[in-house]
Each structure stands twice: as C-alpha cells, then as structure tokens.
Write a protein that holds these residues in place. Structure first.
Motif, short mmCIF file in Angstrom:
data_model
loop_
_atom_site.label_atom_id
_atom_site.label_comp_id
_atom_site.label_asym_id
_atom_site.label_seq_id
_atom_site.Cartn_x
_atom_site.Cartn_y
_atom_site.Cartn_z
N ILE A 297 0.95 -1.10 0.13
CA ILE A 297 0.12 -0.03 -0.09
C ILE A 297 0.85 1.19 0.01
CG2 ILE A 297 -1.57 1.31 1.25
CD1 ILE A 297 -2.93 -1.23 0.23
N LEU A 298 2.05 1.10 1.05
CA LEU A 298 2.91 2.40 0.96
C LEU A 298 3.39 2.80 -0.39
CD1 LEU A 298 4.79 4.41 2.15
CD2 LEU A 298 6.27 2.60 2.98
N PHE A 299 3.97 1.41 -0.97
CA PHE A 299 4.95 1.68 -2.10
C PHE A 299 4.04 2.02 -3.58
CE2 PHE A 299 7.63 -1.93 -0.40
CZ PHE A 299 8.22 -0.96 0.43
N ASP A 300 2.87 1.47 -3.51
CA ASP A 300 1.89 2.01 -4.49
C ASP A 300 1.67 3.58 -4.16
OD1 ASP A 300 1.55 -0.46 -5.70
OD2 ASP A 300 -0.28 -1.09 -4.64
N LEU A 301 1.47 4.06 -3.10
CA LEU A 301 1.13 5.40 -2.79
C LEU A 301 2.44 6.03 -3.20
CD1 LEU A 301 -0.22 7.76 -1.56
CD2 LEU A 301 0.75 7.08 0.61
N LEU A 302 3.59 5.73 -3.10
CA LEU A 302 4.72 6.31 -3.30
C LEU A 302 4.91 6.68 -4.91
CD1 LEU A 302 7.32 5.11 -0.86
CD2 LEU A 302 6.14 7.35 -0.90
N ILE A 303 4.65 5.62 -5.54
CA ILE A 303 4.55 5.82 -7.01
C ILE A 303 3.44 6.72 -7.37
CG2 ILE A 303 3.95 4.28 -9.16
CD1 ILE A 303 6.75 3.50 -8.11
N SER A 304 2.30 6.69 -6.91
CA SER A 304 1.38 7.65 -7.35
C SER A 304 1.82 9.27 -6.96
CB SER A 304 0.01 7.34 -6.78
OG SER A 304 0.03 7.86 -5.17
N LEU A 305 2.83 9.00 -5.98
CA LEU A 305 3.16 10.86 -5.69
C LEU A 305 4.60 11.11 -6.33
CD1 LEU A 305 2.26 10.56 -1.82
CD2 LEU A 305 0.91 11.64 -3.73
N LEU A 323 12.78 -0.78 5.06
CA LEU A 323 11.62 -0.17 4.07
C LEU A 323 12.40 0.18 2.77
CD1 LEU A 323 9.17 1.11 6.58
CD2 LEU A 323 8.70 -0.62 4.96
N SER A 324 13.34 1.13 2.92
CA SER A 324 13.98 1.58 1.69
C SER A 324 14.57 0.56 0.82
CB SER A 324 15.24 2.60 1.85
OG SER A 324 16.22 1.73 2.57
N SER A 325 15.06 -0.65 1.24
CA SER A 325 15.53 -1.49 0.26
C SER A 325 14.37 -2.52 -0.15
CB SER A 325 16.67 -2.71 1.27
OG SER A 325 15.77 -3.33 2.06
N GLN A 326 13.33 -2.38 0.61
CA GLN A 326 12.04 -3.15 -0.15
C GLN A 326 11.55 -2.21 -1.11
OE1 GLN A 326 13.05 -6.08 1.17
NE2 GLN A 326 10.74 -6.35 0.96
N PHE A 327 11.53 -1.08 -0.94
CA PHE A 327 10.84 -0.21 -1.91
C PHE A 327 11.87 -0.14 -3.27
CE2 PHE A 327 10.28 4.37 -3.55
CZ PHE A 327 9.20 4.38 -4.03
N LEU A 328 13.13 -0.17 -2.89
CA LEU A 328 13.97 -0.45 -3.82
C LEU A 328 13.89 -1.53 -4.91
CD1 LEU A 328 16.75 0.58 -5.61
CD2 LEU A 328 17.92 -1.13 -3.96
N LYS A 329 13.49 -2.83 -4.26
CA LYS A 329 13.32 -3.92 -4.86
C LYS A 329 11.96 -3.85 -5.71
CE LYS A 329 15.52 -7.04 -1.56
NZ LYS A 329 15.17 -7.95 -0.46
N TYR A 330 11.07 -3.14 -5.09
CA TYR A 330 9.85 -3.06 -5.47
C TYR A 330 9.78 -2.09 -7.14
CZ TYR A 330 4.81 -0.96 -6.31
OH TYR A 330 3.68 -0.51 -6.85
N LEU A 331 10.61 -1.08 -7.03
CA LEU A 331 10.94 -0.24 -8.09
C LEU A 331 11.81 -1.07 -9.40
CD1 LEU A 331 12.06 3.28 -6.78
CD2 LEU A 331 9.90 2.70 -7.71
N ILE A 332 12.59 -1.95 -8.96
CA ILE A 332 13.26 -2.69 -9.76
C ILE A 332 12.47 -3.70 -10.49
CG2 ILE A 332 15.11 -4.70 -10.12
CD1 ILE A 332 16.78 -2.87 -8.04
N GLU A 333 11.59 -4.13 -9.81
CA GLU A 333 10.50 -5.29 -10.33
C GLU A 333 9.86 -4.65 -11.30
OE1 GLU A 333 8.66 -6.89 -7.07
OE2 GLU A 333 10.26 -7.88 -6.23
N LYS A 334 9.33 -3.31 -11.20
CA LYS A 334 8.60 -2.61 -11.94
C LYS A 334 9.12 -1.79 -13.18
CE LYS A 334 4.68 -2.44 -9.30
NZ LYS A 334 3.28 -3.05 -9.97
N ASN A 335 10.54 -2.30 -12.92
CA ASN A 335 11.52 -1.62 -14.49
C ASN A 335 11.77 -0.33 -14.32
OD1 ASN A 335 12.01 -4.32 -15.31
ND2 ASN A 335 9.92 -4.38 -16.16
#
Length: 725
Positions: A297-305, A323-335
C-alpha cells in the motif's frame, strides 16, 4: 470553509463572479475567525492559477489583512495605496533581504523588549529566521545558540558565516573566544558544559527547547538543563527559547525570569490529513501477518506521488534500511530506470566504502535515507540532494523532526512508534506532520496516516532545574541548597552526604552522580591490586580497556537507557579494533566476518551481509565511539586521577586515546573540518598540504583563499564539500 476549499480543489477554473464571492467570504472570515481565514487564503494561494487574475489586487489586500506579508513579495502583487506601502515597508527586515509576517514582526518586537521570550509555533512559522535577524543586528556581543544535533548546528553555521566580520564562530570547545569582536557559540548542551572559559554571555538561544523536559524521555535533558541553568546563573543573559506545538511550560517560570510565553497557531502552510488507516484497519492492525500488504500500500502510494517529494517516517534505523531496500526491490521489479548515476557522492562511496553498498542503488532511483547513524557529511549531502530535488523519497527516523530543517510536499506517517516500543504521541505526530509543506515553497502539504492519529493531549514542558518535579540527581547537584524545593530535600541530603571534594568532581563530570561515586569507591578499593589496569596512558591493552569500560558500563548508563544490540564485550572489541587500526573499515570487515558466521545469516547474500555490517559499524561509530566512549573515558580519567593523587600514586592519562577516537584520528588543527561536514578522506589529504602549526580557525580561510580544493588529489565530491563550506 471546508466546503469552499473542497470546491477550490475540485474546480479547474474559477470565474470572475466565483472568485469575487470566495474573496468576499474570506474577508468576512478575517473578522470572524482569522485562523480559518489564514487556512483558506493558503489554499487560495496554492491554487492561485485557477482564480481570476483581474482580482489579484483584492487577494493582495486579503493577504495583508492576515499579516502574510512574505507572500505579497513572493507572488509579486502590485501595491499602490500609501497605507499598504507603509505597512509592507514596516514588515521589511531591517537587516536581511526578507519580509517578515505579522507574527514574526511581533515576536521580534518582544525579543527587542526587556522581556525574555519563549515561543511555541508550528514548523512552518519561520522561527529560525529570527535567529539570523538577531545576529544581524549586532546588538549582542556574545551569543550562545544551543541546538540538539551537530547537523542542525552546521546548518546554522552555514547561514551565519556571512557575519564572521562581526562574530567569531565557535563550534568546538578547543577554540579560544575572540577579544577583538563578538563571539557566536554554536554548541550542543554537552559542549556548553565542557567550555572552560566562556566570556560574558549576553544572549542564549535554545532551539527545540522541549528537550529540557525529562518527561519526554530524552537522555540528554540533564545536560541541557545544566547548561541553561549555569549560563542563567553566571551571566544573567537574555534568552530566546523556541519550539513547536507546546501549550505551556512550568508554572511560575515566566514570572521568575521576566519572560513571556508566546504561543501562536499562525501557519503560512496548510497540511491536509489523508486517512489511509481506516480503509485498511483490519490488515494494518496485524503488522506481522499482513506486513507485505501494508508495505505494498505504501509503495503504490509513493509511485502515485512520484512527481512530488515524500518523507516516510520509520521507527528505527533498521526500519529505514529495511523499508527503503524493499521499496528499491519494488521499483526494480516495476522496471523503473536508474536516473541518478551522476551524483558526486557515488564516486566517493565506491572509493571509500564499497561499490556494493546498497545506498548507491537507492540514490540511483532517487531514494535517500536519514537515520542518525550515517556519517555527518553523507547525511548532509542526502538532505542537500533532497532539498534540491535530486532525490524524491526520504526514509527517515525521528531525526527528521529535530535533526535537520527540511520539508516535503508529502509526509507518510508509516510506523507508530519511536524505536521498538515507545508510541508516537500527539506532540511527536504534530512535529512529523509539521514537515509537510514548506514556507515559501509549498503552500499545501499532505500527511498520509497509516496509523490512528494519537489522542490530542495538552503538551506541558517541564523545566526540571526550576520545577523540580521530578529532578534528577545530575541536575539537583548543580543547584544551591536554597534553590531546592522542600519535596526534594531528602534527595539533596543524600547528595550532600558526599564529601565536598568528591561532590565537586562528580558535578564537573555531569553524569550519573552515584554511579560516579561507585566508581570512586571501586577504584579506591582495587587501586593496589589493579593499578596496572588503571594507570595507563596513550593506548590501553585489551585488559585495561575491559576494566575501564566495565566500570563505565556498570555505573554510567541511565537506568532505562537502551543499549541493545550493544553488549559490554562487543563494545570492548569494537573500541579496540577501531582504536588500534584507526579506520572504520577494519571494523566493517570484522563485523562482516562475524555476521557471516552467524546462523541467522546463512541464507543471506554477501552483499546484504556487507550492507548490515556497514549499517551496524556506522551506528557504533556515531553513538558509541564518537560520543559515549570518549565521554566515559573522560569521566573515569578524572576519577582515577583524583584517587591516584590522594594515594600518592602516579595517575594514568586517557585523554590522548579518548581524543583520537572522538575525532576519528584526525590531526588536531584539522578536526574543525569534520564539524563542517568535510569527509575524513579529504581531511587526510589536507594533512599533506596544510601545516600542523596553522591555527584551526585559519584552516578554512586558507582552503578558500589559496583554492586548495582545486588540487588534483581531491575527487569531485571532496572538492565540492571543500568549496561550498
């Protein structure tokens, strides 16, 4: 009013008639409820492009009506009436190229009166601007500014450097005050207490003065109380205390000290609260079971912002990294593409830390971290990148509340505690929320609440040396008997039972009163049998370090002080590794080898283990090696010297080793550069260029005047740090 604001936000274009009606309504609100009028005006300004520009002259009058004069200049409104021109000129700073808003102007008038001033105002009020205004007047010869962190002090130093023709800026206790011009002491409370030759102080300014309160569980409150009380009693100066969101202070304090407590709710920024929690309550209330759900939910929000800047509040350094490393992985997965490979710190990190450090990957995707454990120059650089919009996301701990002046369009209130267990209360929440929006940058900020908002309780800041309910032994010992209230007489009697010469020594050291007494008695008892462990100088052996740090660990920690995951054995080991190798990287490598042998790291990659070793080592360096251990060594050094002298034995001398550790083994006259946020790598190179005989105050002047930063031995990051300081 809320309906009007909702209409403004939901409408693309507001015609002449609607603009006029909204302005008319705002005019009526100024008479009925000025605070609501201010909020409405800020929202109008935040959406100014939607309104009819032919009515800007009306909007200018409304802004002036609530005293928001800086916004008249910011929006370049044309003022034609003589009355309005006079009022605007009145709010122009006499000393800075700034326009003050009405509350700032009033506050300045209080400071210029015979009153001492205690101010409570929102983060976006602009309290710190008045510090520069005061300095610029040259009205006070010697000024002390106490701030809670070295990062804040360095930020203040950079703002006030322009006044070095009138004031000598003093940031270290080793600097001698000037007798030719005024002195501006920019110090933590601990350094004020350590300063041996303060001249007459005319003004003391305490930023974040709520840290005086012992009820807010700040281990450094005793130092701040003792520093403030000492300066008040010794010099009777004027004082200016500033802090956010405080409702009142100890009863009777203002009367005794001819002070006025001024609380304003004026805010030139509006913060909108967005409730994420209620929709996901059933999941968020089970953080272990639905951990990944809340994170997504946090990472989707950050993408929207992603087109705005966001600060994400985390409970601890470990949470920041996770949390920062998890968000990093999330962005990498989203290319998401890496866009930040040209930041100047990247080359420095690859050379001086590790090309595999995850901070490189974070920065490349515009993610920063701020947790109080990083080296000072790295923290300063990350904040600079954030303030100049080179990074979009900042994962941080409570250090962002008090450690640095930065704000963002969006604040994400993600974790609900400070550390593992202490709940965020309404005061902390208000301070986190206050980082949303920024004076003269964002009219409107947003806080996204992933937790329930804490209950709104009145915030009363106790001043222990005055109120004495409660008062620690460490503050009480510094009071005269006549100053002590009856309820504390028994506590005082216990202190007065200490022999006078011991009491003087203990008072001077400023830490655990009866812990120090235990150390005095222990060293007396064991002096003959363990003299070889006590009387060392220069470098200690491991056994000597074990003995001295054991005394400190068992007697100088506060009863509820958090030390986890540090242990005494680990502290001895890391101090010895760091002290003998004179390099943090030996400690990093040693920690890496230790972690690699642990069962919990069996399935973890070497890069992740190295990341954890760097995080752990930096935390140890910042909290223990640069702060706790040098202080403890200094305290026990004075005690062993006292006991050895009374027994006719030659004492040891721990000063050399203590100073080396505290100052990262930098040459004495160049240590001041580390205060300025210059990386150690650059300072070591300067050791070959600048003479050891050069006075420390002249070092930076020589670097600038002789353009030493242009030397090819410096890489770009080091050059920029030297040039821009």
């Amino acid at each position: 009013m809320e309906e009007t604001i909702n209409y403004i936000e939901s409408t693309d274009k507001i015609n002449f008639e609607s603009t006029f009606n909204i302005y008319k309504y705002c005019s009526a609100l100024i008479v009925e409820d000025e605070q609501k009028a201010q909020k409405l005006l800020v929202n109008i300004l935040g959406n100014k492009s939607k309104f009819e520009p032919h009515l800007d002259f009306v909007l200018a009058d409304l802004i002036e009506g609530v005293g928001f004069y800086p916004y008249i200049k910011k929006e370049d409104f044309k003022i034609t009436s003589t009355d309005a021109l006079i009022r605007n000129a009145y709010h122009q700073s006499d000393n800075l190229d700034k326009v003050l808003h009405e509350d700032q102007k009033y506050l300045l008038s209080l400071i210029n009166s015979d009153k001492n001033v205690i101010v409570s105002a929102p983060t976006s009020f602009g309290k710190s601007l008045l510090i520069e205004e005061i300095v610029a007047t040259s009205k006070f010869e010697n000024i002390i500014v106490i701030q809670p962190t070295l990062a804040l002090l360095d930020e203040t130093r950079r703002k006030l450097m322009k006044y070095d023709d009138r004031y000598k800026l003093i940031v270290r206790t080793s600097q001698e005050p000037s007798i030719e011009k005024g002195n501006l002491f920019l110090l933590t409370a601990e350094r004020v207490n350590e300063f041996k030759n303060l001249p007459r102080i005319d003004l003391i300014i305490i930023d974040e003065f709520y840290k005086l309160s012992t009820k807010r569980d700040d281990e450094r409150a005793d130092s701040l109380n003792n520093a403030f009380n000492y300066v008040l009693k010794t010099f009777n100066p004027k004082f200016y205390l500033l802090g956010p969101n405080i409702d009142s202070i100890s009863e009777g304090f203002t009367e005794k000290y001819n002070a006025i407590f001024y609380k304003t709710k004026s805010s030139l920024v509006d913060t909108k609260s967005i409730d994420i929690y209620s929709e996901h309550k059933d999941y968020f209330d089970k953080p272990i079971k639905f951990k990944e759900y809340k994170e997504n939910i946090l990472f989707d929000l950050l993408i929207s912002l992603q087109n705005e800047q966001s600060i994400i509040y985390c409970s601890s350094p470990a949470r920041v990294r996770y949390l920062s490393s998890q968000f990093l992985k999330y962005l990498i997965e989203k290319n998401y593409p890496k866009t930040n490979d040209n930041l100047d710190i990247i080359e420095w990190i690859k050379i001086n830390i590790s090309a595999e450090w995850s901070l490189l990957d974070l920065l490349s995707l515009e993610i920063g971290i701020h947790d109080g454990a990083l080296q000072k120059h790295i923290t300063t650089t990350i904040i600079d990148y954030f303030n100049t919009q080179k990074i979009k996301y900042l994962f941080c701990t409570s250090t962002i509340i008090e450690g640095v002046n930065t704000s963002a369009k969006n604040i994400i209130y993600f974790d609900s505690t400070k550390g593992r267990r202490t709940p965020i209360d309404f005061f902390d929440y208000s301070n986190i929320k206050g980082r949303a929006g920024r004076l003269m940058v964002h009219y409107i900020g947003k806080i996204y609440n992933f937790n329930e908002i804490p209950e709104n309780n009145q915030v009363v800041i106790d001043i222990p040396f005055f109120e004495q309910n409660p008062i620690s032994d460490e503050v009480l010992i510094n009071l005269e008997d006549v100053e002590v209230k009856d309820s504390n007489k028994e506590q005082l009697n216990r202190i007065n039972e200490l022999p006078p010469n011991e009491r003087d020594l203990i008072k001077q050291n400023g830490v655990q009163v009866f812990g120090q007494k235990n150390i005095i008695d222990t060293i007396r008892t064991e002096l003959k049998s363990k003299y070889h462990l006590i009387s060392w100088s220069n470098y200690p052996t491991k056994q000597q370090l074990e003995y001295i740090l054991g005394l400190a660990w068992n007697n100088l920690l506060k009863p509820n002080e958090t030390v986890r995951p540090m242990t005494l054995n680990k502290l001895v080991t890391v101090t010895q590794i760091y002290g003998y190798n004179q390099n943090i990287w030996n400690l990093v490598n040693s920690t890496f080898s230790y972690f690699k042998g642990l069962k919990e790291f069996e399935s973890v990659s070497d890069n992740e283990i190295m990341d954890e070793a760097i995080r752990d080592s930096f935390q140890v360096l910042k909290h223990w090696l640069e702060y706790k251990v040098p202080k403890w060594l200094s305290v026990i050094n004075s005690i062993q010297e006292f006991v050895c002298n009374e027994s006719g034995l030659k004492p040891g001398n721990y000063t050399y080793f203590s100073n080396l550790i505290e100052n990262d083994f930098i040459r004495e006259n160049l240590v001041i550069l580390s205060e300025y946020g210059i990386p150690t790598s650059a300072i070591r190179k300067l050791e070959n260029i600048i003479s050891a005989k050069t006075p420390q105050e002249e070092v930076m002047k020589i670097i600038k005047s002789e353009r030493l930063f242009d030397n090819k031995i410096f890489i770009e990051y080091e050059r920029n740090k030297l040039k821009n300081n």
